[in-house]
Design an enzyme around this catalytic site. Structure first.
Site, mmCIF file in Angstrom:
data_model
loop_
_atom_site.group_PDB
_atom_site.id
_atom_site.type_symbol
_atom_site.label_atom_id
_atom_site.label_comp_id
_atom_site.label_asym_id
_atom_site.label_seq_id
_atom_site.Cartn_x
_atom_site.Cartn_y
_atom_site.Cartn_z
ATOM 1 N N THR A 170 0.807 -1.223 0.000
ATOM 2 C CA THR A 170 0.000 0.000 0.000
ATOM 3 C C THR A 170 0.845 1.280 0.000
ATOM 4 O O THR A 170 1.903 1.331 0.597
ATOM 5 C CB THR A 170 -0.959 0.043 1.225
ATOM 6 O OG1 THR A 170 -1.646 -1.181 1.317
ATOM 7 C CG2 THR A 170 -1.969 1.158 1.109
ATOM 8 N N VAL A 199 -11.849 -7.288 -1.432
ATOM 9 C CA VAL A 199 -11.705 -5.831 -1.420
ATOM 10 C C VAL A 199 -10.737 -5.451 -0.309
ATOM 11 O O VAL A 199 -10.854 -5.905 0.826
ATOM 12 C CB VAL A 199 -13.074 -5.143 -1.200
ATOM 13 C CG1 VAL A 199 -12.899 -3.636 -1.033
ATOM 14 C CG2 VAL A 199 -13.995 -5.451 -2.383
ATOM 15 N N ASP A 201 -8.664 -2.906 2.341
ATOM 16 C CA ASP A 201 -8.949 -1.745 3.200
ATOM 17 C C ASP A 201 -8.676 -0.430 2.478
ATOM 18 O O ASP A 201 -9.270 0.602 2.792
ATOM 19 C CB ASP A 201 -8.083 -1.798 4.463
ATOM 20 C CG ASP A 201 -6.600 -1.724 4.126
ATOM 21 O OD1 ASP A 201 -6.064 -2.721 3.597
ATOM 22 O OD2 ASP A 201 -5.994 -0.662 4.335
ATOM 23 N N GLY A 224 -4.977 -5.699 5.717
ATOM 24 C CA GLY A 224 -6.256 -5.051 5.470
ATOM 25 C C GLY A 224 -7.385 -5.546 6.349
ATOM 26 O O GLY A 224 -8.208 -4.753 6.823
HETATM 27 N N1 GLY Z 1 -3.368 -3.088 3.142
HETATM 28 C C1 GLY Z 1 -3.449 -3.737 1.923
HETATM 29 C C2 GLY Z 1 -4.343 -4.874 1.908
HETATM 30 O O1 GLY Z 1 -4.518 -5.535 2.916
HETATM 31 O O2 GLY Z 1 -4.905 -5.138 0.884
#
Ligand code: GLY
Length: 319
Positions: A170, A199, A201, A224
Protein backbone atom coordinates in the site's frame (compact mmCIF):
# COMPACT_ATOMS: atom_id res chain seq x y z
CA UNK A 1 -2.80 32.12 1.15
CA UNK A 2 -3.86 31.71 4.72
CA UNK A 3 -2.48 28.41 5.90
CA UNK A 4 0.47 26.10 6.02
CA UNK A 5 1.06 23.56 3.23
CA UNK A 6 2.34 20.16 4.30
CA UNK A 7 2.41 16.77 2.60
CA UNK A 8 3.28 13.40 4.13
CA UNK A 9 3.48 10.28 1.95
CA UNK A 10 4.23 6.64 2.63
CA UNK A 11 5.24 3.68 0.50
CA UNK A 12 4.09 0.88 2.78
CA UNK A 13 4.65 -0.70 6.20
CA UNK A 14 6.40 -4.07 6.14
CA UNK A 15 9.84 -5.59 6.36
CA UNK A 16 11.30 -3.85 3.34
CA UNK A 17 14.30 -5.86 2.15
CA UNK A 18 17.65 -4.06 2.45
CA UNK A 19 18.13 -3.92 -1.31
CA UNK A 20 14.88 -1.93 -1.73
CA UNK A 21 15.41 0.56 1.10
CA UNK A 22 17.18 3.23 -0.95
CA UNK A 23 14.79 3.03 -3.92
CA UNK A 24 11.78 3.08 -1.60
CA UNK A 25 12.90 6.17 0.25
CA UNK A 26 13.78 7.94 -2.99
CA UNK A 27 10.38 7.02 -4.42
CA UNK A 28 8.61 8.41 -1.35
CA UNK A 29 10.64 11.63 -1.49
CA UNK A 30 9.90 12.09 -5.19
CA UNK A 31 6.18 11.55 -4.62
CA UNK A 32 6.17 14.04 -1.74
CA UNK A 33 7.93 16.57 -3.94
CA UNK A 34 5.43 16.08 -6.77
CA UNK A 35 2.56 16.64 -4.36
CA UNK A 36 4.25 19.56 -2.66
CA UNK A 37 4.73 21.36 -5.98
CA UNK A 38 0.93 21.39 -6.32
CA UNK A 39 0.54 22.82 -2.82
CA UNK A 40 3.28 25.37 -3.34
CA UNK A 41 1.58 26.78 -6.41
CA UNK A 42 -1.61 27.28 -4.38
CA UNK A 43 -3.24 24.03 -5.56
CA UNK A 44 -5.67 22.01 -3.48
CA UNK A 45 -4.79 19.23 -1.07
CA UNK A 46 -6.91 16.77 -3.09
CA UNK A 47 -4.91 17.55 -6.26
CA UNK A 48 -1.69 17.19 -4.25
CA UNK A 49 -2.48 13.76 -2.79
CA UNK A 50 -3.67 12.42 -6.16
CA UNK A 51 -0.45 13.67 -7.76
CA UNK A 52 1.72 12.13 -5.04
CA UNK A 53 -0.06 8.77 -5.10
CA UNK A 54 0.04 8.69 -8.92
CA UNK A 55 3.84 9.00 -8.64
CA UNK A 56 3.94 6.08 -6.20
CA UNK A 57 1.65 4.04 -8.47
CA UNK A 58 3.96 4.66 -11.43
CA UNK A 59 6.96 3.41 -9.45
CA UNK A 60 7.34 -0.41 -9.73
CA UNK A 61 9.01 -0.55 -6.31
CA UNK A 62 5.64 -0.16 -4.58
CA UNK A 63 2.62 -2.45 -4.32
CA UNK A 64 0.20 -0.10 -6.12
CA UNK A 65 -0.46 0.56 -9.80
CA UNK A 66 2.64 -0.73 -11.61
CA UNK A 67 4.22 -3.21 -9.17
CA UNK A 68 0.90 -4.47 -7.80
CA UNK A 69 1.00 -8.00 -6.45
CA UNK A 70 -0.91 -10.93 -8.00
CA UNK A 71 -4.12 -12.46 -6.65
CA UNK A 72 -4.81 -16.21 -6.38
CA UNK A 73 -5.56 -16.35 -10.12
CA UNK A 74 -2.25 -14.64 -10.91
CA UNK A 75 -4.10 -11.43 -11.90
CA UNK A 76 -3.83 -7.79 -10.93
CA UNK A 77 -6.71 -6.25 -8.91
CA UNK A 78 -6.17 -2.77 -7.52
CA UNK A 79 -7.92 -0.66 -4.90
CA UNK A 80 -7.85 3.05 -4.13
CA UNK A 81 -9.60 5.73 -2.11
CA UNK A 82 -9.55 9.53 -1.97
CA UNK A 83 -11.27 11.69 0.64
CA UNK A 84 -11.48 15.44 1.10
CA UNK A 85 -11.66 16.91 4.57
CA UNK A 86 -13.73 20.01 3.76
CA UNK A 87 -16.85 18.13 2.61
CA UNK A 88 -16.01 14.57 3.77
CA UNK A 89 -16.49 13.61 0.10
CA UNK A 90 -15.23 10.13 -0.75
CA UNK A 91 -14.39 8.31 -3.99
CA UNK A 92 -13.10 4.78 -4.22
CA UNK A 93 -12.46 1.91 -6.61
CA UNK A 94 -12.02 -1.77 -5.78
CA UNK A 95 -10.77 -4.71 -7.84
CA UNK A 96 -10.03 -2.42 -10.77
CA UNK A 97 -7.79 -3.64 -13.59
CA UNK A 98 -5.94 -1.90 -16.41
CA UNK A 99 -6.20 1.70 -15.10
CA UNK A 100 -2.61 2.95 -14.92
CA UNK A 101 -3.52 5.12 -11.94
CA UNK A 102 -6.41 3.77 -9.86
CA UNK A 103 -6.18 6.87 -7.63
CA UNK A 104 -7.16 9.04 -10.60
CA UNK A 105 -10.20 6.86 -11.16
CA UNK A 106 -11.10 7.16 -7.46
CA UNK A 107 -10.91 10.94 -7.92
CA UNK A 108 -13.38 10.75 -10.81
CA UNK A 109 -15.76 8.69 -8.64
CA UNK A 110 -15.46 11.42 -5.99
CA UNK A 111 -16.05 14.30 -8.36
CA UNK A 112 -18.60 12.84 -10.74
CA UNK A 113 -20.67 10.16 -9.13
CA UNK A 114 -23.14 10.17 -6.25
CA UNK A 115 -21.41 7.03 -4.92
CA UNK A 116 -18.47 6.40 -2.62
CA UNK A 117 -17.11 3.16 -4.11
CA UNK A 118 -17.30 1.48 -7.52
CA UNK A 119 -16.29 -2.10 -8.14
CA UNK A 120 -14.24 -3.51 -11.03
CA UNK A 121 -15.33 -2.43 -14.50
CA UNK A 122 -17.70 0.23 -13.18
CA UNK A 123 -14.79 2.48 -12.25
CA UNK A 124 -13.01 1.75 -15.50
CA UNK A 125 -16.08 2.73 -17.53
CA UNK A 126 -16.18 6.13 -15.83
CA UNK A 127 -12.44 6.52 -16.35
CA UNK A 128 -12.77 5.89 -20.08
CA UNK A 129 -14.92 8.98 -20.48
CA UNK A 130 -11.94 10.95 -19.17
CA UNK A 131 -9.28 9.15 -21.20
CA UNK A 132 -7.50 7.94 -18.06
CA UNK A 133 -4.58 5.85 -19.36
CA UNK A 134 -5.07 2.08 -19.49
CA UNK A 135 -2.32 -0.54 -19.69
CA UNK A 136 -2.08 -4.19 -20.58
CA UNK A 137 -1.34 -6.74 -17.87
CA UNK A 138 2.37 -6.78 -18.80
CA UNK A 139 2.75 -3.17 -17.69
CA UNK A 140 1.67 -3.95 -14.12
CA UNK A 141 3.28 -7.33 -13.49
CA UNK A 142 6.86 -6.93 -12.30
CA UNK A 143 9.39 -9.71 -11.92
CA UNK A 144 9.24 -9.03 -8.22
CA UNK A 145 5.46 -9.60 -8.04
CA UNK A 146 5.78 -12.83 -10.03
CA UNK A 147 8.49 -14.05 -7.70
CA UNK A 148 6.38 -13.23 -4.65
CA UNK A 149 3.46 -15.14 -6.13
CA UNK A 150 5.64 -18.20 -6.69
CA UNK A 151 7.21 -17.96 -3.25
CA UNK A 152 4.14 -17.21 -1.16
CA UNK A 153 1.38 -18.91 -3.10
CA UNK A 154 -1.22 -18.93 -0.40
CA UNK A 155 -2.84 -15.87 1.13
CA UNK A 156 -2.19 -16.73 4.78
CA UNK A 157 1.46 -17.37 4.05
CA UNK A 158 1.55 -14.03 2.24
CA UNK A 159 0.04 -12.16 5.20
CA UNK A 160 2.54 -13.68 7.59
CA UNK A 161 5.37 -13.19 5.15
CA UNK A 162 4.61 -9.60 4.22
CA UNK A 163 3.85 -8.02 7.55
CA UNK A 164 5.97 -10.16 9.82
CA UNK A 165 9.01 -10.64 7.70
CA UNK A 166 9.10 -8.89 4.35
CA UNK A 167 7.94 -6.74 1.42
CA UNK A 168 5.88 -3.65 0.66
CA UNK A 169 2.19 -2.96 1.01
CA UNK A 170 0.00 0.00 0.00
CA UNK A 171 0.93 3.63 -0.64
CA UNK A 172 -0.70 6.81 0.58
CA UNK A 173 -0.53 10.56 1.00
CA UNK A 174 -2.10 13.15 3.29
CA UNK A 175 -1.91 16.89 2.66
CA UNK A 176 -2.84 20.24 4.17
CA UNK A 177 -3.18 23.05 1.65
CA UNK A 178 -2.86 26.81 1.92
CA UNK A 179 -6.60 27.14 2.35
CA UNK A 180 -6.47 25.03 5.50
CA UNK A 181 -8.09 21.93 3.98
CA UNK A 182 -7.04 18.30 4.46
CA UNK A 183 -7.21 15.34 2.04
CA UNK A 184 -5.97 11.77 1.84
CA UNK A 185 -5.36 9.23 -0.95
CA UNK A 186 -4.54 5.53 -0.63
CA UNK A 187 -3.75 2.88 -3.26
CA UNK A 188 -2.74 -0.77 -3.30
CA UNK A 189 -2.49 -3.95 -5.32
CA UNK A 190 -3.53 -5.77 -2.13
CA UNK A 191 -1.93 -8.92 -0.79
CA UNK A 192 -0.28 -11.70 -2.79
CA UNK A 193 -2.67 -14.62 -3.45
CA UNK A 194 -5.73 -12.75 -2.15
CA UNK A 195 -9.02 -14.24 -3.33
CA UNK A 196 -10.46 -13.00 -6.59
CA UNK A 197 -13.01 -10.37 -5.50
CA UNK A 198 -11.33 -9.53 -2.18
CA UNK A 199 -11.70 -5.83 -1.42
CA UNK A 200 -8.76 -4.18 0.31
CA UNK A 201 -8.95 -1.74 3.20
CA UNK A 202 -7.33 0.74 0.81
CA UNK A 203 -10.69 1.23 -0.95
CA UNK A 204 -12.73 1.57 2.23
CA UNK A 205 -13.37 4.85 3.99
CA UNK A 206 -12.21 4.89 7.61
CA UNK A 207 -10.05 1.81 6.98
CA UNK A 208 -7.22 2.59 4.51
CA UNK A 209 -7.90 6.33 4.56
CA UNK A 210 -9.91 9.06 6.22
CA UNK A 211 -9.96 12.86 6.06
CA UNK A 212 -12.03 15.40 7.95
CA UNK A 213 -11.00 19.00 8.59
CA UNK A 214 -12.46 18.62 12.08
CA UNK A 215 -10.01 15.84 13.00
CA UNK A 216 -7.20 14.70 10.67
CA UNK A 217 -6.21 13.20 7.34
CA UNK A 218 -4.90 9.66 7.81
CA UNK A 219 -3.59 6.83 5.60
CA UNK A 220 -2.93 3.29 6.78
CA UNK A 221 -0.86 0.37 5.58
CA UNK A 222 -0.80 -3.19 6.86
CA UNK A 223 -3.00 -6.26 7.03
CA UNK A 224 -6.26 -5.05 5.47
CA UNK A 225 -8.56 -7.40 7.38
CA UNK A 226 -7.14 -6.18 10.71
CA UNK A 227 -7.35 -2.55 9.57
CA UNK A 228 -11.01 -3.01 8.57
CA UNK A 229 -11.99 -4.62 11.87
CA UNK A 230 -10.84 -1.61 13.91
CA UNK A 231 -11.53 1.12 11.29
CA UNK A 232 -7.91 2.11 11.80
CA UNK A 233 -7.80 5.52 10.10
CA UNK A 234 -11.14 6.66 11.52
CA UNK A 235 -9.95 5.53 14.95
CA UNK A 236 -6.78 7.61 14.59
CA UNK A 237 -8.79 10.64 13.40
CA UNK A 238 -11.19 10.25 16.34
CA UNK A 239 -8.28 10.21 18.78
CA UNK A 240 -7.02 13.47 17.23
CA UNK A 241 -10.51 14.97 17.47
CA UNK A 242 -10.53 13.99 21.14
CA UNK A 243 -7.33 15.96 21.75
CA UNK A 244 -4.35 13.73 20.96
CA UNK A 245 -1.63 14.90 18.59
CA UNK A 246 -1.31 12.79 15.42
CA UNK A 247 2.05 11.46 16.63
CA UNK A 248 0.30 10.16 19.78
CA UNK A 249 -2.87 8.96 18.10
CA UNK A 250 -1.16 6.60 15.62
CA UNK A 251 0.73 4.38 18.09
CA UNK A 252 -2.32 4.24 20.37
CA UNK A 253 -4.51 3.01 17.50
CA UNK A 254 -1.89 0.54 16.22
CA UNK A 255 -1.59 -0.87 19.74
CA UNK A 256 -5.36 -1.22 19.97
CA UNK A 257 -5.47 -2.96 16.59
CA UNK A 258 -2.77 -5.39 17.63
CA UNK A 259 -4.33 -6.20 20.98
CA UNK A 260 -7.88 -6.54 19.61
CA UNK A 261 -7.33 -8.36 16.33
CA UNK A 262 -3.63 -9.15 16.15
CA UNK A 263 -2.63 -7.22 13.04
CA UNK A 264 0.41 -5.11 12.34
CA UNK A 265 0.86 -2.09 10.10
CA UNK A 266 1.56 1.61 10.07
CA UNK A 267 0.00 5.01 9.40
CA UNK A 268 0.64 8.65 8.59
CA UNK A 269 -1.57 11.47 9.90
CA UNK A 270 -1.81 15.24 9.61
CA UNK A 271 -4.15 17.82 11.13
CA UNK A 272 -5.19 21.35 10.16
CA UNK A 273 -2.53 22.82 12.47
CA UNK A 274 0.16 21.06 10.46
CA UNK A 275 0.83 18.60 13.30
CA UNK A 276 1.76 15.26 11.81
CA UNK A 277 2.89 11.79 12.74
CA UNK A 278 4.16 8.52 11.30
CA UNK A 279 4.46 5.24 13.16
CA UNK A 280 4.43 1.50 12.46
CA UNK A 281 4.51 -1.88 14.16
CA UNK A 282 6.16 -3.60 11.19
CA UNK A 283 9.92 -3.60 10.93
CA UNK A 284 10.04 -0.79 8.40
CA UNK A 285 7.84 1.81 6.71
CA UNK A 286 8.92 4.19 3.97
CA UNK A 287 7.71 7.77 4.41
CA UNK A 288 8.57 11.34 3.51
CA UNK A 289 7.27 14.72 4.60
CA UNK A 290 7.68 18.15 2.99
CA UNK A 291 6.55 21.43 4.54
CA UNK A 292 8.38 23.06 7.44
CA UNK A 293 11.46 20.87 7.66
CA UNK A 294 11.76 18.20 4.94
CA UNK A 295 12.29 14.75 6.44
CA UNK A 296 12.04 11.11 5.36
CA UNK A 297 12.79 7.64 6.72
CA UNK A 298 12.43 3.89 6.49
CA UNK A 299 13.72 2.42 9.75
CA UNK A 300 12.51 3.30 13.21
CA UNK A 301 15.91 4.54 14.20
CA UNK A 302 15.68 7.26 11.54
CA UNK A 303 12.10 8.24 12.22
CA UNK A 304 11.21 11.61 13.59
CA UNK A 305 7.85 10.45 14.87
CA UNK A 306 5.99 13.66 14.25
CA UNK A 307 5.91 17.25 15.34
CA UNK A 308 3.78 19.87 16.99
CA UNK A 309 2.21 22.64 14.92
CA UNK A 310 4.62 23.89 12.26
CA UNK A 311 5.68 27.50 12.18
CA UNK A 312 3.02 29.00 9.97
CA UNK A 313 4.80 32.32 9.41
CA UNK A 314 8.04 30.62 8.43
CA UNK A 315 6.17 28.30 6.08
CA UNK A 316 4.35 31.10 4.29
CA UNK A 317 7.66 32.88 3.72
CA UNK A 318 8.88 29.72 1.97
CA UNK A 319 5.96 30.02 -0.44
N1 GLY B 1 -3.37 -3.09 3.14
C1 GLY B 1 -3.45 -3.74 1.92
C2 GLY B 1 -4.34 -4.87 1.91
O1 GLY B 1 -4.52 -5.54 2.92
O2 GLY B 1 -4.90 -5.14 0.88
Amino acid sequence: MNGVPVIVVHGGASKIPDHLVYESEQGAKLAALEGYKVLKSGGSCIDAVVKAVSSLEDNPVFDAGRGSVLNEAGEIAMHSLVMRGDTCGVGGVACIQHARNPVQVARIVLDESPHCLLLGDAGLKMARKHNIPEESVDYFVTEHATERFKNFGEYVKAVNGIYNTKEHDTVGAVALDCHGNLACATSTGGITAQKVGRVSDAALVGCGGYADNESAAVCASGHGEAIMKVNLTKTIASYVEAGLAPKEAIPKALKKMNSRVGGSGGAIALDTRGRWGVNFTTERMTWARIGGSDVSGVDKKFVEFGCDAVNIKKECVRL
